[in-house]
Design a protein around this motif. Structure first.
Motif, PDB file in Angstrom:
ATOM      1  N   UNK A 129       0.842  -1.203   0.000  1.00 33.22           N
ATOM      2  CA  UNK A 129       0.000   0.000   0.000  1.00 33.22           C
ATOM      3  C   UNK A 129       0.877   1.253   0.000  1.00 33.22           C
ATOM      4  N   UNK A 130       1.940   1.236   0.796  1.00 37.33           N
ATOM      5  CA  UNK A 130       2.792   2.418   0.946  1.00 37.33           C
ATOM      6  C   UNK A 130       3.718   2.655  -0.246  1.00 37.33           C
ATOM      7  N   UNK A 131       4.205   1.578  -0.839  1.00 35.28           N
ATOM      8  CA  UNK A 131       5.174   1.709  -1.922  1.00 35.28           C
ATOM      9  C   UNK A 131       4.579   1.440  -3.300  1.00 35.28           C
ATOM     10  N   UNK A 132       3.377   0.845  -3.342  1.00 32.91           N
ATOM     11  CA  UNK A 132       2.832   0.426  -4.617  1.00 32.91           C
ATOM     12  C   UNK A 132       3.455  -0.896  -5.034  1.00 32.91           C
ATOM     13  N   UNK A 133       3.130  -1.350  -6.220  1.00 34.82           N
ATOM     14  CA  UNK A 133       3.695  -2.603  -6.718  1.00 34.82           C
ATOM     15  C   UNK A 133       3.928  -2.496  -8.231  1.00 34.82           C
ATOM     16  N   UNK A 134       4.204  -3.618  -8.864  1.00 33.14           N
ATOM     17  CA  UNK A 134       4.516  -3.603 -10.293  1.00 33.14           C
ATOM     18  C   UNK A 134       3.332  -3.182 -11.150  1.00 33.14           C
ATOM     19  N   UNK A 135       2.134  -3.268 -10.567  1.00 28.83           N
ATOM     20  CA  UNK A 135       0.931  -2.958 -11.343  1.00 28.83           C
ATOM     21  C   UNK A 135       0.374  -1.565 -11.081  1.00 28.83           C
ATOM     22  N   UNK A 136       0.676  -0.998  -9.920  1.00 32.07           N
ATOM     23  CA  UNK A 136       0.077   0.304  -9.595  1.00 32.07           C
ATOM     24  C   UNK A 136       0.967   1.104  -8.653  1.00 32.07           C
ATOM     25  N   UNK A 137       0.819   2.426  -8.724  1.00 32.85           N
ATOM     26  CA  UNK A 137       1.531   3.341  -7.842  1.00 32.85           C
ATOM     27  C   UNK A 137       0.761   3.473  -6.529  1.00 32.85           C
ATOM     28  N   UNK A 138       1.423   3.879  -5.440  1.00 34.72           N
ATOM     29  CA  UNK A 138       0.701   4.082  -4.177  1.00 34.72           C
ATOM     30  C   UNK A 138      -0.337   5.189  -4.301  1.00 34.72           C
ATOM     31  N   UNK A 139      -1.445   5.036  -3.606  1.00 34.73           N
ATOM     32  CA  UNK A 139      -2.534   6.017  -3.628  1.00 34.73           C
ATOM     33  C   UNK A 139      -2.436   6.865  -2.360  1.00 34.73           C
ATOM     34  N   UNK A 140      -2.389   8.175  -2.537  1.00 39.11           N
ATOM     35  CA  UNK A 140      -2.161   9.090  -1.418  1.00 39.11           C
ATOM     36  C   UNK A 140      -3.204   8.920  -0.320  1.00 39.11           C
ATOM     37  N   UNK A 141      -4.450   8.801  -0.704  1.00 38.11           N
ATOM     38  CA  UNK A 141      -5.516   8.671   0.289  1.00 38.11           C
ATOM     39  C   UNK A 141      -5.363   7.381   1.093  1.00 38.11           C
ATOM     40  N   UNK A 142      -5.033   6.289   0.410  1.00 39.25           N
ATOM     41  CA  UNK A 142      -4.840   5.004   1.095  1.00 39.25           C
ATOM     42  C   UNK A 142      -3.664   5.081   2.060  1.00 39.25           C
ATOM     43  N   UNK A 143      -2.588   5.744   1.629  1.00 38.80           N
ATOM     44  CA  UNK A 143      -1.415   5.899   2.499  1.00 38.80           C
ATOM     45  C   UNK A 143      -1.755   6.712   3.746  1.00 38.80           C
TER      46      UNK A 143
END
Length: 413
Positions: A129-143
């Motif tokens: 969630x904090x760093x994202x993964x190979x498929x998506x960037x982290x989302x500010x609201x989720x962080x």
């Protein structure tokens, strides 16, 4: 005699056969139906799905089977688990950390292994969630949601305390999670800083962690990230633990000693005003330790790192008062002149950047002048052949100025 009434004459065998035929016909003929029964029968006959034929019976089963499959899919859709929110992940991680902290040997190994594997997965989910993964960037609201929940009920404390109980991969993930959380803002505030100000004992755990070979590097990374907060750096500098860094830097384990040196440098260079205040208040004991344990260490790497750090400190304008005091000491000058004689070009170069401050000081104390004059010819010969591995115009300009200052020195009456 054939007179009288004329009748049909039937023989007994014929009569018996006729009677049997009538019975058979009755058996084959359907019984009479009431009007309601007749209507029901007609409706039944007209419904293709209820055919009394063998194929019609098969169609009935197929229809029912299809309906059951469809209903099953709909039921699965109703009870399908929803994706976990960042808050859910933090809460599950906290529950599992509490379990890990309280678990005892009375629990079965299989049960404990299952829970610890689940904890490792939850920590990995936090990292994703904090760093994202190979498929998506982290989302500010989720962080932001994750960060707020993480510091709401001591999850950081639990994670630091339970770190030794995690396997290596989970420790790495946990270290990255803690590091990232120091930079996350909620409503434009670094709430990690607020939390650590109220829980400074956690910083004590991180510092002393250098004494645990298995945990040192994980706790070291966490500590450096926490030092990003000025209040945290101030606490560490003012705590008795700061003196331990002089020993940690000399630990026999190279990786741990190098990590401790990196943390020590962060402490003494990141927050300018805090460092200047600390060095002014603690000048005597700090530089006594710095000189004897680091600059005069028998370990080459320790000396090299120490002289580089000393230059970073003294050449920073915020430490001008401390620098003036340092270059007024004959003991300090003696140490730097010895470092200039090192066989290592790297140490020589770093020592020169500090030595030039002694030479450039326009208010040199008499004992400093005396030492420089006594070693004047040696110093001039040294600088005549003194070059860096790469061309450096600034270095050459500084060397020329130092040579000029030393050459101009004359004994005072």
């Amino acid at each position: 005699m054939l007179g009288g009434k004329i009748g049909v004459c039937v023989s007994k065998p014929a009569a018996a056969a006729a009677a049997r035929e009538e019975v058979v016909v009755k058996r084959l003929s359907p019984p009479p139906q009431s009007p309601a029964a007749a209507a029901a029968a007609a409706a039944t006959k007209g419904h293709s799905g209820l055919s009394s034929s063998k194929s019609g019976h098969s169609g009935l089963l197929t229809s029912k089977s299809g309906q059951l499959v469809s209903d099953s899919k709909r039921m699965k859709g109703l009870f399908k688990s929803k994706p976990r929110t960042p808050v859910d992940v933090v809460r599950q991680t906290r529950d599992l950390l509490i379990y890990a902290d309280r678990s005892s040997s009375s629990l079965s190994d299989s049960k404990r292994d299952e829970k610890m594997a689940e904890l490792g997965k939850s920590i990995r989910d936090l990292k994703s969630i904090l760093y994202g993964n190979s498929e998506s960037e982290p989302v500010a609201e989720a962080c932001a949601q994750l960060t707020q929940e993480f510091f709401r009920e001591n999850t950081l404390r639990l994670l630091i305390i339970c770190l030794p109980k995690l396997n290596l991969e989970a420790r790495k993930d946990a270290t990255q999670v803690v590091a990232n959380l120091q930079r996350q803002q909620v409503n434009s505030r670094l709430i990690a800083s607020d939390y650590l100000e109220k829980n400074t004992d956690l910083l004590d755990i991180l510092i002393v962690g250098y004494e645990n070979t298995e945990m040192a590097l994980h706790y070291g990374v966490m500590l450096r990230e926490c030092i990003r907060h000025q209040s945290v750096a101030r606490y560490v500098l003012e705590s008795p633990h700061v003196k331990k860094f002089f020993d940690y830097i000399q630990l026999p384990n190279f990786d741990i000693s190098a990590d401790a040196a990196a943390t020590f440098k962060e402490l003494l260079t990141r927050h300018k005003s805090t460092v200047a205040e600390f060095l002014s208040k603690n000048y005597d004991w700090f530089f006594a330790e710095f000189n004897s344990k680091l600059l005069e260490s028998t370990n080459y790497i320790t000396r090299r790192q120490a002289v580089k750090l000393l230059g970073d400190i003294l050449l920073d304008r915020s430490n001008a008062v401390v620098m003036t005091r340092y270059v007024s000491s004959r003991d300090n000058l003696r140490i730097l002149m010895n470092l200039l004689r090192e066989s290592s070009k790297t140490i020589q170069t770093e020592a020169f950047h500090v030595f030039k401050l002694f030479a450039a000081n326009q208010n040199k104390p008499p004992d400093i002048v005396s030492i420089l004059i006594a070693n004047k010819s040696k110093l001039l010969r040294l600088f005549a052949d003194f070059k860096t591995d790469k061309e450096d115009e600034q270095f050459e300009a500084d060397k020329a100025q130092v040579v000029k200052e030393i050459a101009a020195l004359e004994p005072r009456e």
